[in-house]
Design a protein around this motif. Structure first.
Motif, PDB file in Angstrom:
ATOM      1  N   UNK A 132       5.146  -2.272   7.708  1.00  0.00           N
ATOM      2  CA  UNK A 132       4.535  -3.019   6.606  1.00  0.00           C
ATOM      3  C   UNK A 132       5.472  -4.164   6.231  1.00  0.00           C
ATOM      4  N   UNK A 133       5.114  -5.421   6.496  1.00  0.00           N
ATOM      5  CA  UNK A 133       5.929  -6.535   5.991  1.00  0.00           C
ATOM      6  C   UNK A 133       5.712  -6.703   4.488  1.00  0.00           C
ATOM      7  N   UNK A 134       6.794  -6.679   3.729  1.00  0.00           N
ATOM      8  CA  UNK A 134       6.675  -6.752   2.271  1.00  0.00           C
ATOM      9  C   UNK A 134       7.187  -8.070   1.704  1.00  0.00           C
ATOM     10  N   UNK A 135       7.888  -8.870   2.524  1.00  0.00           N
ATOM     11  CA  UNK A 135       8.398 -10.151   2.011  1.00  0.00           C
ATOM     12  C   UNK A 135       8.882 -11.012   3.171  1.00  0.00           C
ATOM     13  N   UNK A 136       8.593 -12.320   3.090  1.00  0.00           N
ATOM     14  CA  UNK A 136       9.331 -13.303   3.899  1.00  0.00           C
ATOM     15  C   UNK A 136       9.716 -14.453   2.989  1.00  0.00           C
ATOM     16  N   UNK A 137      11.024 -14.675   2.941  1.00  0.00           N
ATOM     17  CA  UNK A 137      11.588 -15.650   2.031  1.00  0.00           C
ATOM     18  C   UNK A 137      12.797 -16.311   2.703  1.00  0.00           C
ATOM     19  N   UNK A 138      12.844 -17.647   2.631  1.00  0.00           N
ATOM     20  CA  UNK A 138      13.945 -18.410   3.227  1.00  0.00           C
ATOM     21  C   UNK A 138      14.140 -18.019   4.694  1.00  0.00           C
ATOM     22  N   UNK A 139      13.001 -17.907   5.412  1.00  0.00           N
ATOM     23  CA  UNK A 139      13.007 -17.559   6.834  1.00  0.00           C
ATOM     24  C   UNK A 139      13.678 -16.207   7.085  1.00  0.00           C
ATOM     25  N   UNK A 140      13.468 -15.273   6.137  1.00  0.00           N
ATOM     26  CA  UNK A 140      13.927 -13.897   6.282  1.00  0.00           C
ATOM     27  C   UNK A 140      12.702 -12.993   6.142  1.00  0.00           C
ATOM     28  N   UNK A 166       0.844  -1.203   0.000  1.00  0.00           N
ATOM     29  CA  UNK A 166       0.000   0.000   0.000  1.00  0.00           C
ATOM     30  C   UNK A 166       0.875   1.248   0.000  1.00  0.00           C
ATOM     31  N   UNK A 167       0.618   2.127  -0.941  1.00  0.00           N
ATOM     32  CA  UNK A 167       1.384   3.365  -1.041  1.00  0.00           C
ATOM     33  C   UNK A 167       2.566   3.287  -1.972  1.00  0.00           C
ATOM     34  N   UNK A 168       2.801   2.110  -2.581  1.00  0.00           N
ATOM     35  CA  UNK A 168       3.925   1.950  -3.508  1.00  0.00           C
ATOM     36  C   UNK A 168       3.425   1.364  -4.814  1.00  0.00           C
ATOM     37  N   UNK A 169       4.199   1.580  -5.858  1.00  0.00           N
ATOM     38  CA  UNK A 169       3.915   0.932  -7.127  1.00  0.00           C
ATOM     39  C   UNK A 169       4.593  -0.444  -7.147  1.00  0.00           C
ATOM     40  N   UNK A 170       4.359  -1.178  -8.217  1.00  0.00           N
ATOM     41  CA  UNK A 170       4.947  -2.507  -8.324  1.00  0.00           C
ATOM     42  C   UNK A 170       6.467  -2.430  -8.408  1.00  0.00           C
ATOM     43  N   UNK A 171       6.995  -1.464  -9.157  1.00  0.00           N
ATOM     44  CA  UNK A 171       8.450  -1.333  -9.293  1.00  0.00           C
ATOM     45  C   UNK A 171       9.085  -0.893  -7.975  1.00  0.00           C
ATOM     46  N   UNK A 172       8.424   0.022  -7.269  1.00  0.00           N
ATOM     47  CA  UNK A 172       8.960   0.463  -5.979  1.00  0.00           C
ATOM     48  C   UNK A 172       8.945  -0.682  -4.957  1.00  0.00           C
ATOM     49  N   UNK A 173       7.892  -1.476  -4.977  1.00  0.00           N
ATOM     50  CA  UNK A 173       7.826  -2.622  -4.065  1.00  0.00           C
ATOM     51  C   UNK A 173       8.941  -3.617  -4.365  1.00  0.00           C
ATOM     52  N   UNK A 174       9.189  -3.863  -5.648  1.00  0.00           N
ATOM     53  CA  UNK A 174      10.258  -4.785  -6.036  1.00  0.00           C
ATOM     54  C   UNK A 174      11.622  -4.249  -5.606  1.00  0.00           C
ATOM     55  N   UNK A 175      11.818  -2.940  -5.753  1.00  0.00           N
ATOM     56  CA  UNK A 175      13.090  -2.335  -5.352  1.00  0.00           C
ATOM     57  C   UNK A 175      13.298  -2.439  -3.842  1.00  0.00           C
ATOM     58  N   UNK A 176      12.227  -2.204  -3.062  1.00  0.00           N
ATOM     59  CA  UNK A 176      12.326  -2.322  -1.605  1.00  0.00           C
ATOM     60  C   UNK A 176      12.682  -3.751  -1.185  1.00  0.00           C
ATOM     61  N   UNK A 177      12.095  -4.725  -1.842  1.00  0.00           N
ATOM     62  CA  UNK A 177      12.380  -6.125  -1.513  1.00  0.00           C
ATOM     63  C   UNK A 177      13.836  -6.475  -1.811  1.00  0.00           C
ATOM     64  N   UNK A 178      14.344  -6.010  -2.935  1.00  0.00           N
ATOM     65  CA  UNK A 178      15.748  -6.292  -3.277  1.00  0.00           C
ATOM     66  C   UNK A 178      16.706  -5.602  -2.302  1.00  0.00           C
TER      67      UNK A 178
END
Length: 361
Positions: free
Chosen positions: A336-344, A264-276
């Protein structure tokens, strides 16, 4: 030589063994005694007196009658002024599920054992609750507040690790059957020791609130994850509330997804950048399995003053506990949790925090 040998042999036969007549008589006696059944000894049948037979018959009748009689009257009626749930501290009644893993008609209390209807997540009370009356009854049981000396004596008795009056509180939090365990300990002890571990330790205030509200006791000691719950001066074990037990753990319902594809509040590209950014950054904190997380919320808040994205290393914690931790941090920090991957777990501090100017943007 032959003559001498023959004479010696004849002389040996003339002198018989001195015990020979005794052995002969014993053989005759044994043969005459076991003539009826040679390989077995005779069995003497002893007749039981009539009084003993009647006594055994009475015991059998009493056992059969006790089996036919029901052990308790069903359905049980409980006057507890709250809805019955599997976990009180780890569920939010405001969030409605979108589906069920089992049909709601299967009640974990058993068929016909409770006067309340199971809705799939809870068994709501059938009567209107007067909170003023409930509070008065609770204060009457607690009685006058304890003095400092009385509190110190109880703490010295029950705060140690070798205390036999202890209940372990795990990732299920304050469960329904735990209330019955608390009252069972209160029969012989004024207070009990509660050791909290795992996800519920993120919000110890919530745990303390539900323990006091559901059991009617009062917490007199709190040290990180160790609690002492006092029963009250006027507590009577004979007048304890009726707590119907859950016979099995119900399947958790299906709730909406915690992490969305686009935050919420981000675009798809911004969300992807935050996750990386979060995946490539070093972990801010490492959490252990069934650990004590009492200071995690404060540390995350302090870290968000300098960073926009954080990574929590939850190796060996388990995927289910990772989801629970992310859900609690979302409400407590807030973030805001944006990702959990490999117990991260990757956390973003949110759009409101960035607009207020906390930390670099």
């Amino acid at each position: 030589m032959l003559k001498l040998f023959s004479r010696r042999r004849c002389h040996h036969h003339l002198h018989s063994h001195p015990l020979q007549p005794i052995l002969f008589i014993s053989r005759q006696l044994t043969q005459s005694h076991f003539d009826d059944d040679p390989p077995f000894s005779p069995i003497l049948k002893t007749l039981k007196p009539q009084n003993q037979e009647t006594h055994n018959q009475k015991n059998k009748k009493q056992k059969n009658e006790s089996k036919k009689k029901p052990q308790s009257n069903f359905p049980l009626k409980s006057d507890l002024p709250f809805d019955f749930r599997y976990s009180y501290s780890e569920t939010n009644p405001a969030v409605e599920p979108i589906g069920y893993r089992e049909t709601p008609k299967f009640s974990p209390f058993g068929p016909g054992r409770l006067d309340r209807k199971w809705t799939g997540t809870a068994a709501p009370s059938q009567q209107a609750v007067d909170m003023v009356k409930v509070e008065e009854e609770r204060n009457a049981v607690l009685g006058e507040p304890l003095s400092e000396e009385e509190v110190l004596n109880l703490v010295e008795l029950y705060r140690h690790n070798d205390c036999c009056r202890q209940i372990n509180l795990g990732k299920g939090g304050v469960t329904h059957n735990m209330i019955d365990d608390i009252h069972n300990h209160w029969k012989k002890a004024e207070a009990i020791r509660i050791k909290c571990l795992g996800v519920p330790t993120l919000d110890m205030d919530n745990v303390c609130f539900h323990l006091e509200e559901k059991s009617g006791g009062k917490i007199i000691y709190r040290q990180i994850n160790i609690l002492l719950l006092y029963r009250g001066r006027n507590y009577d074990p004979k007048n304890r509330p009726v707590v119907p037990l859950m016979l099995w753990k119900p399947y958790p319902p299906i709730y909406p997804k915690l992490i969305k594809n686009v935050a919420d509040g981000l675009t798809f590209e911004e969300t992807k950048e935050m996750r990386n950014r979060g995946l490539n950054s070093p972990p801010f904190m490492k959490l252990s399995r069934n650990g004590v997380y009492a200071n995690v919320v404060e540390k995350v808040r302090e870290a968000f003053e300098a960073e926009e994205v954080l990574k929590l290393d939850c190796a060996h914690v388990g995927m289910s506990d990772c989801k629970r931790i992310a859900a609690k941090l979302r409400d407590l920090v807030p973030c805001v949790p944006i990702l959990y991957k490999d117990e991260q777990i990757i956390l973003w501090r949110g759009k409101k925090a960035t607009e207020t100017g906390l930390g670099p943007c």
